[in-house]
Motif scaffolding. Structure first.
Motif, PDB file in Angstrom:
ATOM      1  N   ILE A 121      63.665  22.447  13.997  1.00 56.83           N
ATOM      2  CA  ILE A 121      64.041  23.656  13.269  1.00 56.83           C
ATOM      3  C   ILE A 121      65.347  23.398  12.525  1.00 56.83           C
ATOM      4  N   VAL A 122      65.358  23.721  11.247  1.00 52.37           N
ATOM      5  CA  VAL A 122      66.591  23.593  10.465  1.00 52.37           C
ATOM      6  C   VAL A 122      67.207  24.981  10.367  1.00 52.37           C
ATOM      7  N   GLY A 123      68.359  25.173  11.014  1.00 52.17           N
ATOM      8  CA  GLY A 123      69.038  26.468  10.996  1.00 52.17           C
ATOM      9  C   GLY A 123      68.982  27.164  12.351  1.00 52.17           C
ATOM     10  N   ALA A 124      70.157  27.311  13.002  1.00 54.80           N
ATOM     11  CA  ALA A 124      70.221  28.008  14.299  1.00 54.80           C
ATOM     12  C   ALA A 124      70.563  29.475  14.085  1.00 54.80           C
ATOM     13  N   GLY A 125      69.811  30.116  13.174  1.00 53.69           N
ATOM     14  CA  GLY A 125      69.986  31.552  12.931  1.00 53.69           C
ATOM     15  C   GLY A 125      68.926  32.328  13.701  1.00 53.69           C
ATOM     16  N   VAL A 126      68.729  33.574  13.279  1.00 56.62           N
ATOM     17  CA  VAL A 126      67.828  34.458  14.023  1.00 56.62           C
ATOM     18  C   VAL A 126      66.383  33.949  14.008  1.00 56.62           C
ATOM     19  N   ILE A 127      65.898  33.534  12.841  1.00 59.40           N
ATOM     20  CA  ILE A 127      64.503  33.095  12.753  1.00 59.40           C
ATOM     21  C   ILE A 127      64.287  31.834  13.587  1.00 59.40           C
ATOM     22  N   GLY A 128      65.191  30.873  13.446  1.00 58.98           N
ATOM     23  CA  GLY A 128      65.050  29.619  14.183  1.00 58.98           C
ATOM     24  C   GLY A 128      64.990  29.854  15.683  1.00 58.98           C
ATOM     25  N   LEU A 129      65.863  30.727  16.197  1.00 56.01           N
ATOM     26  CA  LEU A 129      65.933  30.919  17.649  1.00 56.01           C
ATOM     27  C   LEU A 129      64.778  31.786  18.158  1.00 56.01           C
ATOM     28  N   GLU A 130      64.354  32.773  17.360  1.00 58.64           N
ATOM     29  CA  GLU A 130      63.205  33.597  17.799  1.00 58.64           C
ATOM     30  C   GLU A 130      61.909  32.780  17.769  1.00 58.64           C
ATOM     31  N   LEU A 131      61.616  32.169  16.617  1.00 59.08           N
ATOM     32  CA  LEU A 131      60.339  31.448  16.526  1.00 59.08           C
ATOM     33  C   LEU A 131      60.371  30.167  17.355  1.00 59.08           C
ATOM     34  N   VAL A 153      68.549  21.845  14.361  1.00 59.99           N
ATOM     35  CA  VAL A 153      69.645  21.210  13.625  1.00 59.99           C
ATOM     36  C   VAL A 153      70.401  22.298  12.876  1.00 59.99           C
ATOM     37  N   GLU A 154      71.697  22.408  13.128  1.00 62.96           N
ATOM     38  CA  GLU A 154      72.499  23.462  12.511  1.00 62.96           C
ATOM     39  C   GLU A 154      73.695  22.819  11.796  1.00 62.96           C
ATOM     40  N   PHE A 155      73.902  23.286  10.585  1.00 61.64           N
ATOM     41  CA  PHE A 155      74.968  22.750   9.739  1.00 61.64           C
ATOM     42  C   PHE A 155      76.355  23.021  10.334  1.00 61.64           C
ATOM     43  N   LEU A 156      76.544  24.235  10.847  1.00 56.04           N
ATOM     44  CA  LEU A 156      77.867  24.609  11.383  1.00 56.04           C
ATOM     45  C   LEU A 156      78.030  24.075  12.810  1.00 56.04           C
ATOM     46  N   LEU A 208      74.247  30.860  15.496  1.00 50.69           N
ATOM     47  CA  LEU A 208      74.393  32.265  15.098  1.00 50.69           C
ATOM     48  C   LEU A 208      75.758  32.631  14.516  1.00 50.69           C
ATOM     49  N   PRO A 209      76.102  32.040  13.385  1.00 45.86           N
ATOM     50  CA  PRO A 209      77.370  32.426  12.771  1.00 45.86           C
ATOM     51  C   PRO A 209      77.365  33.935  12.505  1.00 45.86           C
ATOM     52  N   GLY A 210      78.479  34.594  12.744  1.00 45.40           N
ATOM     53  CA  GLY A 210      78.524  36.055  12.532  1.00 45.40           C
ATOM     54  C   GLY A 210      78.410  36.801  13.840  1.00 45.40           C
ATOM     55  N   ILE A 239      66.931  28.651   6.977  1.00 44.03           N
ATOM     56  CA  ILE A 239      68.358  28.591   6.624  1.00 44.03           C
ATOM     57  C   ILE A 239      68.802  29.841   5.875  1.00 44.03           C
ATOM     58  N   GLY A 240      68.062  30.929   6.037  1.00 45.40           N
ATOM     59  CA  GLY A 240      68.443  32.182   5.396  1.00 45.40           C
ATOM     60  C   GLY A 240      67.398  32.631   4.396  1.00 45.40           C
ATOM     61  N   ARG A 241      67.649  33.777   3.780  1.00 41.55           N
ATOM     62  CA  ARG A 241      66.720  34.330   2.795  1.00 41.55           C
ATOM     63  C   ARG A 241      67.492  34.714   1.537  1.00 41.55           C
ATOM     64  N   PRO A 263      73.499  43.332   5.444  1.00 45.68           N
ATOM     65  CA  PRO A 263      72.605  42.574   6.323  1.00 45.68           C
ATOM     66  C   PRO A 263      71.143  42.728   5.933  1.00 45.68           C
ATOM     67  N   MET A 264      70.410  41.632   6.034  1.00 46.87           N
ATOM     68  CA  MET A 264      68.977  41.667   5.684  1.00 46.87           C
ATOM     69  C   MET A 264      68.195  42.107   6.908  1.00 46.87           C
ATOM     70  N   LEU A 265      68.203  43.409   7.163  1.00 45.96           N
ATOM     71  CA  LEU A 265      67.552  43.971   8.339  1.00 45.96           C
ATOM     72  C   LEU A 265      66.681  45.146   7.931  1.00 45.96           C
ATOM     73  N   VAL A 270      69.696  42.767  16.561  1.00 42.98           N
ATOM     74  CA  VAL A 270      69.065  42.350  17.820  1.00 42.98           C
ATOM     75  C   VAL A 270      68.334  41.032  17.606  1.00 42.98           C
ATOM     76  N   ILE A 271      68.460  40.138  18.566  1.00 39.52           N
ATOM     77  CA  ILE A 271      67.666  38.904  18.560  1.00 39.52           C
ATOM     78  C   ILE A 271      66.707  39.013  19.734  1.00 39.52           C
ATOM     79  N   TYR A 272      65.411  38.929  19.430  1.00 41.87           N
ATOM     80  CA  TYR A 272      64.393  39.296  20.427  1.00 41.87           C
ATOM     81  C   TYR A 272      63.916  38.096  21.253  1.00 41.87           C
TER      82      TYR A 272
HETATM   83  P1  NAI Z   1      70.250  33.227   9.214  1.00 41.12           P
HETATM   84  O1  NAI Z   1      71.195  33.516   8.135  1.00 41.12           O
HETATM   85  O2  NAI Z   1      70.172  34.098  10.399  1.00 41.12           O
HETATM   86  O3  NAI Z   1      70.543  31.751   9.786  1.00 41.12           O
HETATM   87  C1  NAI Z   1      70.497  30.616   8.989  1.00 41.12           C
HETATM   88  C2  NAI Z   1      71.186  29.488   9.725  1.00 41.12           C
HETATM   89  O4  NAI Z   1      70.954  28.296   9.021  1.00 41.12           O
HETATM   90  C3  NAI Z   1      72.694  29.666   9.825  1.00 41.12           C
HETATM   91  O5  NAI Z   1      73.103  29.383  11.136  1.00 41.12           O
HETATM   92  C4  NAI Z   1      73.237  28.654   8.821  1.00 41.12           C
HETATM   93  O6  NAI Z   1      74.502  28.156   9.151  1.00 41.12           O
HETATM   94  C5  NAI Z   1      72.183  27.567   8.913  1.00 41.12           C
HETATM   95  N1  NAI Z   1      72.078  26.700   7.745  1.00 41.12           N
HETATM   96  C6  NAI Z   1      72.205  27.040   6.438  1.00 41.12           C
HETATM   97  N2  NAI Z   1      71.989  25.954   5.660  1.00 41.12           N
HETATM   98  C7  NAI Z   1      71.710  24.918   6.496  1.00 41.12           C
HETATM   99  C8  NAI Z   1      71.370  23.548   6.296  1.00 41.12           C
HETATM  100  N3  NAI Z   1      71.281  23.029   5.076  1.00 41.12           N
HETATM  101  N4  NAI Z   1      71.164  22.777   7.372  1.00 41.12           N
HETATM  102  C9  NAI Z   1      71.244  23.300   8.643  1.00 41.12           C
HETATM  103  N5  NAI Z   1      71.545  24.593   8.887  1.00 41.12           N
HETATM  104  C10 NAI Z   1      71.764  25.390   7.824  1.00 41.12           C
HETATM  105  O7  NAI Z   1      68.836  33.067   8.492  1.00 41.12           O
HETATM  106  P2  NAI Z   1      67.352  33.050   9.048  1.00 41.12           P
HETATM  107  O8  NAI Z   1      67.311  32.694  10.485  1.00 41.12           O
HETATM  108  O9  NAI Z   1      66.587  32.230   8.076  1.00 41.12           O
HETATM  109  O10 NAI Z   1      66.922  34.565   8.912  1.00 41.12           O
HETATM  110  C11 NAI Z   1      66.958  35.223   7.630  1.00 41.12           C
HETATM  111  C12 NAI Z   1      67.248  36.679   7.789  1.00 41.12           C
HETATM  112  O11 NAI Z   1      66.148  37.347   8.357  1.00 41.12           O
HETATM  113  C13 NAI Z   1      68.425  36.921   8.698  1.00 41.12           C
HETATM  114  O12 NAI Z   1      69.575  37.053   7.922  1.00 41.12           O
HETATM  115  C14 NAI Z   1      68.100  38.200   9.384  1.00 41.12           C
HETATM  116  O13 NAI Z   1      68.784  39.217   8.752  1.00 41.12           O
HETATM  117  C15 NAI Z   1      66.604  38.387   9.169  1.00 41.12           C
HETATM  118  N6  NAI Z   1      65.939  38.321  10.468  1.00 41.12           N
HETATM  119  C16 NAI Z   1      66.240  39.251  11.416  1.00 41.12           C
HETATM  120  C17 NAI Z   1      65.668  39.208  12.653  1.00 41.12           C
HETATM  121  C18 NAI Z   1      66.065  40.216  13.654  1.00 41.12           C
HETATM  122  O14 NAI Z   1      66.713  41.179  13.301  1.00 41.12           O
HETATM  123  N7  NAI Z   1      65.703  40.045  14.915  1.00 41.12           N
HETATM  124  C19 NAI Z   1      64.677  38.195  13.010  1.00 41.12           C
HETATM  125  C20 NAI Z   1      64.457  37.241  11.954  1.00 41.12           C
HETATM  126  C21 NAI Z   1      65.046  37.342  10.736  1.00 41.12           C
END
Ligand code: NAI
Ligand code: FAD
Length: 467
Positions: A179-189, A203-206, A210-212, A272-274, A319-321, A351-353
């Motif tokens: 998984i590229v990106g330790a954000g919400v989608i990466g950790l849930e899926l 793999v997380e860039f930072l 979960l930055p933020g 890595i975000g939307r 926030p994209m919620l 919330v992260i589910y």
């Molecule tokens: P995210 O913004 O939560 O996390 C993206 C992660 O990828 C960050 O940790 C960032 O530092 C990292 N990243 C960015 N570029 C990178 C790179 N080149 N290499 C490695 N890591 C990199 O985005 P995510 O997980 O894609 O989700 C998108 C949006 O969908 C979230 O902002 C959230 O608002 C929404 N979402 C909400 C959920 C919930 O509320 N439970 C569940 C899933 C998505």
């Protein structure tokens, strides 16, 4: 005379809720949707399907790991992935039908096709066969949402290199999931597929996940995920993926530069975000301004740079919620009807589910420090909460941040079972400007996990009872 008072482009949680509220207020409303089904990202390829898979995979893991210790003997659970995907699809279909029903009930016209704004008051809709119709309206609300952010060098085919959309519909459990990106989608899926048997590397860039999110909560969360089998490579970036062989070979290197290495994977999930979605909407020609990040620019009343055109949800800042999009939809409709619609951006929960869940509202400790606000902290672990103890689900804690002078609650962060439900008493309290003392003196039913919130509030005043 215009045919409609309002045309909403997009039927995600922002758009369909805005349409319903406007209809409730007496407006003649139509929605335009380019997807075959209503409900947007959230209902079709976002919140809802991901939660169905999280629920089913959690039950699968519980049956395999937790039943025996409670004295429930079952044979090892067997995965029927097509049936699990069917369970997910039934959930999607049920919710989509619900939105269709709500459109009918509120006498909202559904126009199928891709909308393009010709200028204030005019929307052109193109259907699949290329035919167009132009619809006239007093107001337009842009609610076109967001799309997956792409990563250079990684071509998403939704089979082996997938976005969240492909990751929600894999036809077999990947042996190795990168998984590229330790954000919400990466950790849930990642959680869902790990429970079903995948070996997950993130793999997380930072240098943190979960930055933020509050740092202390994120640290404990990472530890718990590692205990479950997640492997993290922080401060690392993926520079490319070789797709020529039977398995994928991802090249990764330290974000700060250094020796590269190769990670083998069956599936790579890019999360890595939307990014805001405005393709083909004709915004430039219509004179609707975008900000530096491609989001539709709005004022405090959701008005864009063109009179009569508003925007809400993922396509604007914030926030994209889904619930943020919904609340903006309601407020925007109320403002269009001459009322005082309002969204309190200081009290939007997230919330992260996962297991355990993580939830948060208001300021993090890092944000308070940075803003120079003096605060008091109250914490209470679920290991000291009676209900969590008897259920043997004691991972996590509640953390309350209150203003050091006024005691007003500024932020609440929870990691633990059902954290996503627990957070809402904090939301209500903060909406009313309540203090930690208010929370501490509110009678909480026993035995509940919510008592941990009351105890954390007591801990702000250094008088927790069970610790
Ligand atoms: P995210 O913004 O939560 O996390 C993206 C992660 O990828 C960050 O940790 C960032 O530092 C990292 N990243 C960015 N570029 C990178 C790179 N080149 N290499 C490695 N890591 C990199 O985005 P995510 O997980 O894609 O989700 C998108 C949006 O969908 C979230 O902002 C959230 O608002 C929404 N979402 C909400 C959920 C919930 O509320 N439970 C569940 C899933 C998505
Ligand atoms: P969207 O839901 O994206 O809807 C936009 C709609 O506009 C789409 O149907 C699209 O087809 C349509 N559209 C676009 N352009 C046009 C056009 N020109 N003409 C006609 N129609 C058009 N958020 C949460 O709060 N909780 C969660 O648990 C959660 N889980 C998520 C899981 C995943 C995997 C993903 C990807 C996202 C998740 N989100 C979650 C985020 C949530 O889905 C979004 O914040 C929410 O859907 C935004 O709503 P919206 O109405 O702004 O846009």
């Amino acid at each position: 005379m215009a045919t409609y008072d309002l045309i909403v482009i997009g039927t995600g949680p922002g758009g369909y809720v805005c349409a319903i509220r406007a209809a409730q207020l007496g407006m003649k409303v139509a929605v335009v949707e380019k997807n075959p089904t209503l409900g947007g990202t959230c209902l079709n390829v976002g919140c809802m399907p991901s939660k169905a898979l999280l629920h089913a995979s959690e039950m699968f893991e519980e049956a395999g790991h937790s039943f025996a210790k409670m004295g429930i003997g079952v044979s090892a659970p067997k995965l029927d992935l097509p049936a699990m995907m069917n369970f997910k699809q039934q959930g999607i279909d049920g919710n989509v039908k619900g939105v269709e029903y709500l459109m009918k009930k509120n006498k909202i016209d559904v126009i199928s096709g891709t909308g393009r704004i010709l200028g204030a008051g005019r929307v052109e809709v193109t259907v699949a066969d290329g035919k167009t119709q132009t619809v006239e309206t007093k107001n337009i609300v842009i609610a076109t949402g967001s799309d997956v952010a792409k990563l250079k060098g990684l071509e998403i085919d939704e089979k082996r290199i997938v976005s969240s959309t492909g990751a929600l519909s894999l036809d077999k459990v990947p042996g190795k999931l990168l998984i590229v990106g330790a954000g919400v989608i990466g950790l849930e899926l990642g959680s869902a597929w790990r429970r079903l048997g995948a070996q997950v590397t993130v793999v997380e860039f930072l240098d943190r996940i979960l930055p933020g999110m509050d740092g202390e909560i994120a640290k404990q969360f990472q530890r718990l995920l590692e205990k479950q089998g997640f492997a993290f490579k922080l401060g690392t970036k993926v520079t490319g993926v070789d797709t020529s062989g039977k398995t994928l070979m991802a090249q990764v290197e330290p974000a700060a530069g250094g020796a590269a290495e190769t990670i083998e994977a069956d599936v790579v999930l890019v999360a890595i975000g939307r990014t805001p979605y405005t393709d083909g909407l004709g915004l430039k020609e219509a004179g609707v301004a975008l900000d530096e990040r491609g989001r539709v620019e709005i004022d405090a009343h959701f008005a864009t740079s063109v009179k009569g055109i508003c925007a809400i949800g993922d396509v604007v800042k914030g926030p994209m919620l889904a619930h943020k999009a919904e609340d903006e939809g309601v407020a925007c409709a109320e403002i269009l009807a001459g009322q005082a619609g309002h969204v309190n951006y200081d009290v939007i929960p997230s919330v992260i589910y996962t297991t355990p869940e993580v939830s948060s509202v208001g300021k993090t400790e890092e944000e308070l420090k940075q803003a120079g606000i003096a605060y008091a902290v109250g914490k209470f672990p679920f290991t000291a909460n009676g209900r969590s103890k008897v259920n043997q689900t004691t991972d996590g804690f509640v953390k309350i941040l209150a203003d050091a002078k006024t005691d007003r609650v500024l932020g609440v962060h929870i990691i633990g079972r059902e954290a996503g439900e627990l957070i809402h008493e904090a939301c209500v309290l903060m909406e009313f400007g309540g203090s930690a003392e208010d929370l501490a003196r509110t009678c909480h039913a026993h035995p509940t996990r919510s008592e941990a919130i009351k105890e954390a509030a007591l801990a702000v005043g250094k008088r927790a009872i069970h610790m």
